[in-house]
Design a protein around this motif. Structure first.
Motif, PDB file in Angstrom:
ATOM      1  N   ALA A   1      22.683   9.137 -55.283  1.00  0.00           N
ATOM      2  CA  ALA A   1      21.488   9.860 -54.850  1.00  0.00           C
ATOM      3  C   ALA A   1      20.731   9.072 -53.775  1.00  0.00           C
ATOM      4  O   ALA A   1      20.287   9.651 -52.768  1.00  0.00           O
ATOM      5  CB  ALA A   1      20.572  10.130 -56.041  1.00  0.00           C
ATOM      6  N   VAL A   2      20.596   7.778 -53.968  1.00  0.00           N
ATOM      7  CA  VAL A   2      19.920   6.953 -52.967  1.00  0.00           C
ATOM      8  C   VAL A   2      20.704   6.958 -51.657  1.00  0.00           C
ATOM      9  O   VAL A   2      20.113   7.000 -50.570  1.00  0.00           O
ATOM     10  CB  VAL A   2      19.712   5.518 -53.496  1.00  0.00           C
ATOM     11  CG1 VAL A   2      19.257   4.579 -52.402  1.00  0.00           C
ATOM     12  CG2 VAL A   2      18.699   5.525 -54.630  1.00  0.00           C
ATOM     13  N   SER A   3      22.017   6.950 -51.724  1.00  0.00           N
ATOM     14  CA  SER A   3      22.839   7.011 -50.509  1.00  0.00           C
ATOM     15  C   SER A   3      22.636   8.319 -49.769  1.00  0.00           C
ATOM     16  O   SER A   3      22.570   8.340 -48.540  1.00  0.00           O
ATOM     17  CB  SER A   3      24.313   6.843 -50.860  1.00  0.00           C
ATOM     18  OG  SER A   3      24.570   5.560 -51.350  1.00  0.00           O
ATOM     19  N   VAL A   4      22.548   9.417 -50.512  1.00  0.00           N
ATOM     20  CA  VAL A   4      22.324  10.723 -49.880  1.00  0.00           C
ATOM     21  C   VAL A   4      20.951  10.743 -49.207  1.00  0.00           C
ATOM     22  O   VAL A   4      20.815  11.185 -48.063  1.00  0.00           O
ATOM     23  CB  VAL A   4      22.453  11.860 -50.911  1.00  0.00           C
ATOM     24  CG1 VAL A   4      21.961  13.180 -50.349  1.00  0.00           C
ATOM     25  CG2 VAL A   4      23.905  11.989 -51.365  1.00  0.00           C
ATOM     26  N   PHE A   5      19.940  10.242 -49.896  1.00  0.00           N
ATOM     27  CA  PHE A   5      18.608  10.194 -49.304  1.00  0.00           C
ATOM     28  C   PHE A   5      18.581   9.301 -48.068  1.00  0.00           C
ATOM     29  O   PHE A   5      17.931   9.620 -47.075  1.00  0.00           O
ATOM     30  CB  PHE A   5      17.562   9.721 -50.315  1.00  0.00           C
ATOM     31  CG  PHE A   5      17.265  10.710 -51.393  1.00  0.00           C
ATOM     32  CD1 PHE A   5      17.051  12.047 -51.091  1.00  0.00           C
ATOM     33  CD2 PHE A   5      17.204  10.320 -52.712  1.00  0.00           C
ATOM     34  CE1 PHE A   5      16.775  12.967 -52.085  1.00  0.00           C
ATOM     35  CE2 PHE A   5      16.928  11.233 -53.714  1.00  0.00           C
ATOM     36  CZ  PHE A   5      16.720  12.561 -53.398  1.00  0.00           C
TER      37      PHE A   5
END
Length: 90
Positions: free
Chosen positions: A72-76
């Motif tokens: 999720a942090v990578s997508v953000f």
């Protein structure tokens, strides 16, 4: 000769703006998920290779919090990088 090679390396580093591509994000996430799977195998074998409720709870927590959290942090971060690039171009 070494000075020219050193200069070329510095120029290449300066030309690289540090932006990650989608492929980079996928590779990094794949490496992290592979790490979690290796961790799962090592812990499972080292604790006697018995699947019970505690092991299920622990690994559900690890994969959900660390794995999905990292993804999720990578997508953000990917979205932020793309939006920041658009704002810098203006």
């Amino acid at each position: 000769m070494a000075k020219n090679k050193n200069r070329e390396n510095r120029q290449a580093a300066a030309a690289d703006d540090g932006k990650y591509t989608l492929k980079d994000y996928l590779v990094i996430n794949g490496m992290f998920w592979a790490f979690l799977i290796v961790l799962f195998i090592v812990v499972f074998i080292s604790t006697g290779a018995k699947w019970d409720g505690v092991m299920k709870s622990v690994f559900t927590f690890i994969f959900c919090v660390f794995g999905l959290g990292f993804t999720a942090v990578s997508v953000f971060d990917l979205i932020y990088d793309r939006l920041a690039d658009k704002n810098e171009a203006k």
